[in-house]
Scaffold this active site. Sequence first.
Site, PDB file in Angstrom:
ATOM      1  NE  ARG A  69      -2.473  -1.664   3.141  1.00  0.00           N
ATOM      2  CZ  ARG A  69      -2.956  -2.643   3.862  1.00  0.00           C
ATOM      3  NH1 ARG A  69      -4.127  -3.162   3.549  1.00  0.00           N
ATOM      4  NH2 ARG A  69      -2.321  -3.098   4.902  1.00  0.00           N
ATOM      5  CD  GLU A 106       2.875 -11.710  17.689  1.00  0.00           C
ATOM      6  OE1 GLU A 106       2.325 -12.184  18.694  1.00  0.00           O
ATOM      7  OE2 GLU A 106       2.265 -11.066  16.816  1.00  0.00           O
TER       8      GLU A 106
END
Length: 185
Positions: A69, A106
């Site tokens: 994006r 993560e």
Amino acid sequence: MSVGTADEKLRDLLLSHIHDVPDYPKPGVMFKDITPLLADAEAFGALTDALAGLCKRYGATKVVGLEARGFILGAPAAVRAGLGFVPVRKAGKLPGRTLGQRYDLEYGTAEIEIHADALGAGDRALVIDDVLATGGTAEASLKLIRRAGAEVAGVVVLMELGFLPGRERLAPELGGAPLEALITV
């Protein structure tokens, strides 16, 4: 939601075109969908103008857009500001010689790349992306910019998720360069 640097009229226009999608992509997540904003010529044009203005304010010579994006927001802002555009891609997506930067996720690691000759001495690169969350990709892009020999002009995002540690993570790598969010949620 609160305002970042956008004036109230722009903020209201942008917010009216960003839709909340609950439980996407997994339960408990409130996804911020910017596709209605992109589909509206007035809203997308106002966003592009605001981003181009920030390019000029920070003396950027190139816009760096983060996949994917950041491409959609950064490329038209670069054109409007009269600047070149440098895509930061996932590893293995660019032809030719590249510079890569690994970063922690993560659960695991990822890598991004730019063309080795896309930036150099004398360039001031402004990173543009849609959302600042944990800051991992943006942090890696700042490292790539410096490794390429360019200066970081700053980071600009449409939206910052203020409840996540992205801003704190980026602070050391920004080296005093600005971080602006048009909207903070």
